[in-house]
Design a protein around this motif. Structure first.
Motif, short mmCIF file in Angstrom:
data_model
loop_
_atom_site.label_atom_id
_atom_site.label_comp_id
_atom_site.label_asym_id
_atom_site.label_seq_id
_atom_site.Cartn_x
_atom_site.Cartn_y
_atom_site.Cartn_z
N ASP A 238 30.56 -71.66 90.06
CA ASP A 238 31.32 -71.60 88.81
C ASP A 238 30.48 -72.03 87.61
OD1 ASP A 238 33.62 -70.63 90.01
OD2 ASP A 238 34.47 -72.62 90.33
N ALA A 239 29.63 -73.03 87.79
CA ALA A 239 28.75 -73.47 86.70
C ALA A 239 27.76 -72.35 86.35
CB ALA A 239 28.00 -74.73 87.10
N PHE A 240 27.21 -71.70 87.38
CA PHE A 240 26.31 -70.57 87.16
C PHE A 240 27.04 -69.45 86.41
CE2 PHE A 240 25.21 -66.32 88.71
CZ PHE A 240 23.91 -66.21 88.26
N LEU A 241 28.20 -69.09 86.91
CA LEU A 241 28.97 -67.99 86.34
C LEU A 241 29.39 -68.27 84.90
CD1 LEU A 241 30.09 -65.22 87.11
CD2 LEU A 241 32.18 -66.36 87.83
N SER A 242 29.75 -69.51 84.62
CA SER A 242 30.18 -69.83 83.25
C SER A 242 29.00 -69.74 82.28
CB SER A 242 30.82 -71.21 83.19
OG SER A 242 29.88 -72.23 83.38
N CYS A 243 27.81 -69.93 82.75
CA CYS A 243 26.62 -69.85 81.89
C CYS A 243 26.11 -68.42 81.76
CB CYS A 243 25.53 -70.75 82.45
SG CYS A 243 24.12 -70.89 81.34
N ILE A 244 26.05 -67.70 82.85
CA ILE A 244 25.46 -66.36 82.87
C ILE A 244 26.48 -65.26 82.64
CG2 ILE A 244 24.12 -64.72 84.28
CD1 ILE A 244 22.64 -67.25 83.34
N GLY A 245 27.69 -65.47 83.12
CA GLY A 245 28.73 -64.46 83.01
C GLY A 245 28.70 -63.51 84.19
N SER A 246 29.73 -62.72 84.28
CA SER A 246 29.84 -61.76 85.38
C SER A 246 28.84 -60.64 85.21
CB SER A 246 31.25 -61.16 85.41
OG SER A 246 32.19 -62.16 85.66
N ILE A 247 28.48 -60.05 86.32
CA ILE A 247 27.57 -58.91 86.29
C ILE A 247 28.23 -57.76 85.52
CG2 ILE A 247 28.37 -57.96 88.50
CD1 ILE A 247 25.38 -57.35 89.09
N PRO A 248 27.51 -57.09 84.65
CA PRO A 248 28.10 -55.98 83.89
C PRO A 248 28.65 -54.89 84.82
CG PRO A 248 25.98 -56.58 82.95
CD PRO A 248 26.12 -57.33 84.25
N SER A 249 29.69 -54.25 84.37
CA SER A 249 30.34 -53.23 85.20
C SER A 249 30.31 -51.86 84.51
CB SER A 249 31.77 -53.64 85.51
OG SER A 249 32.49 -53.81 84.29
N ASP A 250 29.16 -51.50 83.98
CA ASP A 250 29.05 -50.22 83.28
C ASP A 250 28.48 -49.10 84.15
OD1 ASP A 250 26.41 -50.95 83.48
OD2 ASP A 250 26.06 -51.11 81.33
N GLY A 251 28.39 -49.34 85.45
CA GLY A 251 27.91 -48.31 86.36
C GLY A 251 26.44 -48.41 86.70
N LYS A 252 25.66 -49.16 85.93
CA LYS A 252 24.26 -49.36 86.27
C LYS A 252 24.14 -50.44 87.34
CE LYS A 252 22.41 -48.48 81.63
NZ LYS A 252 21.65 -49.10 80.52
N ARG A 253 23.00 -50.46 87.99
CA ARG A 253 22.73 -51.50 88.99
C ARG A 253 21.98 -52.64 88.30
NH1 ARG A 253 18.47 -52.58 92.93
NH2 ARG A 253 19.40 -53.88 94.53
N TYR A 254 22.51 -53.85 88.41
CA TYR A 254 21.91 -55.01 87.77
C TYR A 254 21.48 -56.03 88.81
CZ TYR A 254 23.67 -53.40 83.28
OH TYR A 254 23.90 -52.68 82.16
N THR A 255 20.42 -56.75 88.46
CA THR A 255 19.97 -57.87 89.27
C THR A 255 19.71 -59.05 88.33
OG1 THR A 255 17.68 -57.11 89.12
CG2 THR A 255 18.92 -56.45 91.09
N LEU A 256 19.61 -60.20 88.91
CA LEU A 256 19.33 -61.41 88.15
C LEU A 256 17.87 -61.41 87.73
CD1 LEU A 256 21.07 -63.78 87.35
CD2 LEU A 256 20.25 -64.98 89.36
N ASP A 257 17.59 -61.74 86.49
CA ASP A 257 16.25 -61.65 85.94
C ASP A 257 15.95 -62.90 85.12
OD1 ASP A 257 13.82 -60.18 85.16
OD2 ASP A 257 14.76 -59.96 83.20
N ARG A 258 14.75 -63.46 85.34
CA ARG A 258 14.28 -64.55 84.47
C ARG A 258 13.56 -63.93 83.30
NH1 ARG A 258 10.35 -67.08 87.30
NH2 ARG A 258 10.54 -65.46 88.84
N ILE A 259 13.93 -64.27 82.11
CA ILE A 259 13.33 -63.71 80.91
C ILE A 259 11.85 -64.06 80.85
CG2 ILE A 259 13.40 -63.74 78.38
CD1 ILE A 259 16.50 -64.38 78.79
#
Length: 79
Positions: A32-53
């Motif tokens: 929950d702490a992770f999710l509140s900071c990063i947010g849910s994965i986008p749901s626009d049809g693309k495939r997303y992964t977690l990325d360090r800037i």
């Protein structure tokens, strides 16, 4: 993320935890702490992964985002 950084038996550990990349303790103990900071994965049809800037910094607030495959491929240590 947690497995790659903290589990030395993980095949990718050498590229993450083995080179000093960590996860902030708040995130290892609470999704929950992770999710509140990063947010849910986008749901626009693309495939997303977690990325360090910044690939030399940790998994921490301000350095993590959801990235599509093109962004992820261009954000590697050898790019």
């Amino acid at each position: 993320m947690i497995e790659r950084c903290l589990n030395s038996n993980n095949p990718q550990y050498k590229n993450y935890g083995g080179r000093g990349i960590t996860v902030v303790p708040e995130w290892t103990g609470s999704f929950d702490a992770f999710l509140s900071c990063i947010g849910s994965i986008p749901s626009d049809g693309k495939r997303y992964t977690l990325d360090r800037i910044d690939n030399n910094k940790n998994y921490e607030p301000g350095n993590v985002r959801w990235a599509d495959q093109v962004t992820q491929a261009n954000n590697k240590r050898n790019s």
